[in-house]
Design an enzyme around this catalytic site. Structure first.
Site, PDB file in Angstrom:
ATOM      1  N   ASP A  67      30.467  -0.852  39.309  1.00 43.47           N
ATOM      2  CA  ASP A  67      29.043  -1.344  39.306  1.00 43.47           C
ATOM      3  C   ASP A  67      28.243  -1.090  40.231  1.00 43.47           C
ATOM      4  O   ASP A  67      26.872  -1.462  40.741  1.00 43.47           O
ATOM      5  CB  ASP A  67      29.106  -2.906  38.927  1.00 43.47           C
ATOM      6  CG  ASP A  67      29.680  -3.531  39.939  1.00 43.47           C
ATOM      7  OD1 ASP A  67      30.415  -3.046  41.048  1.00 43.47           O
ATOM      8  OD2 ASP A  67      29.801  -4.785  39.822  1.00 43.47           O
ATOM      9  N   SER A  74      36.823  -5.640  41.962  1.00 46.38           N
ATOM     10  CA  SER A  74      35.808  -4.723  42.458  1.00 46.38           C
ATOM     11  C   SER A  74      36.219  -3.786  43.751  1.00 46.38           C
ATOM     12  O   SER A  74      37.266  -3.350  43.458  1.00 46.38           O
ATOM     13  CB  SER A  74      34.243  -5.409  43.027  1.00 46.38           C
ATOM     14  OG  SER A  74      33.482  -4.678  43.195  1.00 46.38           O
ATOM     15  N   ALA A 107      21.114  -2.801  48.717  1.00 41.45           N
ATOM     16  CA  ALA A 107      21.355  -1.592  49.599  1.00 41.45           C
ATOM     17  C   ALA A 107      22.639  -0.944  49.333  1.00 41.45           C
ATOM     18  O   ALA A 107      22.910   0.404  49.298  1.00 41.45           O
ATOM     19  CB  ALA A 107      21.186  -1.793  50.908  1.00 41.45           C
TER      20      ALA A 107
HETATM   21 ZN    ZN Z   1      31.934  -3.883  42.137  1.00 38.59          ZN
END
Ligand code: ZN
Ligand code: NG1
Length: 559
Positions: A289, A67, A389
């Site tokens: 994402d 990520s 958030a």
């Molecule tokens: Zn991610």
């Protein structure tokens, strides 16, 4: 386990030996570490994915990504049959498997686990794992290790889906298990056709208005999201998407770019500057994402106006609430049962956003940090919207509500499509197809934001004015043992160590609109402090004082 099975597992064990002294844990985001430490982990997660496929008699996903972490890291997470996160009760097995120190241990663990779970390893049942990876250079070698792990379960098939965003892989797993078309092209087709449908349903008087830029400029974090967004953008003629930091011009993944950097530092990502002042900008994270929007201020400041996950949630809630109100007005005679709309946040949601949502009359729910908790809660509603958030979130539609929408839509197809009630049915159905039902997805989220802004006739400035964030401050405190902090009430109240919550309460009471909580991080070895107050100075002071309290109660010198 028969001999063939045993020897396959032993072979894969010896092919990727674990690194001595490294202990990994399947946290909220799967396993993450420096990529050089991960081959044996990937191999074992491959084994786990194949066993999960056996157990659930469904297709399972295995995503290789870290990520928003730096490019030299990598990681792996599993997508369950629904496209959601791995069932939590398999996480301890994932930890044990990843850390098994010898071949005998590995075999023993698997034997015990399959017996406990009633998994039959007869090699007869179909087992399939879909593998995806982001653009990290280490992805290829780790894919190889994961494939070996999957195929060390007799009869298991590992299908390489190529370089994908995390949400694309989750979407494919969900689609496959529903018997639907599940290629990347199918994903793009579904997103672009539902986007076009929503654009076509924009009220005519709102189609041309002042103050809205035609294009959105997107920071792709030099990762997979920017590349995919370019492909998707070619299918959308009503929206101009300019992608920067797509990784194709030598930029480094997540280095001074990406949603995590923009949200945490509240500064401009690389390649954005005063020339972009006032226009609509967005940022994706490394595996796409997470999504945040931002506004570049006029010349002379590198700070940005952040339009975060809370505001995306608010925008989605407003639009969906409006559509439901059309249904409530028009659909009485059609046995329409009012759909239950719920929103889900964590304690990190800015208090101003929660107040705003409550003022709209919405049911606001709180869960602990981590998408798996938010997702589970949102699934309790006919329409559940959840966001952290930091920009990770989505909108979930219940099967029964989708069924009702589809039935109404079929009636509409053969009759009038003119009333707002009928349009609301078509819009909600299109939203359920546009927005990823498996997991938060920056690409589908971006398209939904864009179409709602056009529907409302709003600029990003108008959207940003929905409410004003309360000043807030987040800090991290290194402590001797973060697991000594035990919390309750969606992580807002400390129950242990005793006395800490009372001390936090006493401090917080000194500040107008003060709110403060502490919790152990699930991804870093720290305790996080979050504070909010009516001024930035007060939020900073409150956070600092509470960080000191944490240190007194739990620091290396505490007794
Ligand atoms: Zn991610
Ligand atoms: P931890 O480290 O448990 O606070 C962070 C984020 C979560 C979530 C996970 C998984 C914050 C405050 N926390 O968790 O929201 O995204 O990482 O990536 O942003």
């Amino acid at each position: 386990m028969n001999e063939e099975q045993q020897s396959l597992l032993l072979k894969s064990y010896s092919r990727f030996l674990p690194t001595q002294g490294v202990k990994l844990s399947y946290g909220t985001a799967g396993f993450r570490a420096d990529a050089s430490l991960l081959p044996s982990t990937l191999c074992r997660v491959g084994i786990l994915a194949a066993l999960r496929s056996l157990k659930t008699t469904s297709v399972i996903g295995l995503m290789i990504t870290a990520s928003h972490n730096k490019v030299s890291d990598n990681g792996v997470k599993i997508a369950d049959p629904s496209g959601g996160m791995l069932s939590q009760h398999w996480e301890p097995f994932a930890d044990a498997l990843a850390n098994a120190p010898s071949p005998q241990h590995l075999l023993m663990l698997i034997n015990e686990f399959v017996e406990k779970e009633g998994i039959s390893m007869d090699g007869v049942r179909p087992v399939e794992v879909l593998l995806g990876r982001d653009t990290r250079p280490s992805g290829d070698a780790l894919l190889h290790a994961a494939t070996l792990g999957v195929t060390s379960i007799v009869g298991a098939v590992a299908t390489d889906m190529g370089i994908l965003t995390t949400p694309q892989l989750h979407w494919m797993v969900r689609a496959r298990n529903k018997g639907l078309r599940a290629s990347e092209q199918d994903y793009f087709d579904q997103l672009s056709s539902s986007f076009r449908c929503l654009m076509g349903l924009i009220p005519t008087e709102k189609r041309k208005f002042d103050g809205m830029d035609e294009k959105v400029v997107v920071d792709g974090a030099n990762g997979v999201g920017g590349v995919k967004l370019k492909d998707l953008g070619k299918l959308l003629n009503a929206l101009v998407i300019e992608v920067r930091n797509s990784g194709e011009d030598g930029g480094v993944l997540n280095d001074g770019v990406g949603a995590d950097y923009v949200q945490k530092e509240k500064v401009l990502p690389y390649s954005f500057g005063s020339k972009d002042a006032g226009i609509r900008c967005a940022s994706l994270d490394g595996d796409a994402d997470r999504l945040v929007y931002f506004i570049v201020p006029p010349e002379g400041s590198s700070k940005i106006d952040l339009v975060d996950g809370d505001k995306i949630l608010s925008l989605f809630a407003l639009f969906i609430r409006e559509q439901l109100s059309f249904l409530n007005e028009k659909e009485d005679e059609k046995n329409y049962q009012q759909a239950r709309l719920g929103v889900v946040q964590t304690a990190y949601a800015n208090g101003a956003s929660t107040n705003y949502l409550k003022q709209l009359g919405l049911e606001v729910n709180f869960t602990p940090t981590g998408v798996k908790y938010l997702h589970e809660k949102a699934a309790e509603f006919d329409i559940g919207i959840y966001f952290e958030a930091n920009g990770h979130g989505t909108v979930l539609f219940s099967e029964s509500f989708i069924g009702w929408l589809e039935a109404r839509n079929n009636e509409i197809s053969s009759g009038s499509k003119d009333s707002e009630g009928e349009k609301a049915v078509m819009r909600l159905l299109a939203v359920s197809k546009l927005i990823n039902q498996a997991v938060g997805d920056a690409l589908s989220g971006l398209l939904l934001v864009e179409v709602i802004l056009q529907h409302m006739g709003w600029s990003i400035h108008r959207w940003n004015e929905l409410y004003h964030d309360l000043p807030s401050r987040q800090l991290k405190v290194k402590v001797a043992d973060r697991t000594a902090v035990i919390t309750t009430n969606a992580e807002t109240v400390v129950v242990s160590p005793p006395g800490l919550q009372e001390a936090i309460n006493a401090e917080t009471a000194k500040y107008p609109q003060g709110r403060c909580f502490v919790r152990p991080s699930g991804t870093e070895d720290v305790v996080r402090v979050y504070a909010e107050a009516s001024t930035q100075e007060a939020a900073d002071t409150l956070a600092n004082c509470v960080a000191k309290l944490v240190d007194q109660f739990l620091g290396f010198n505490s007794s």
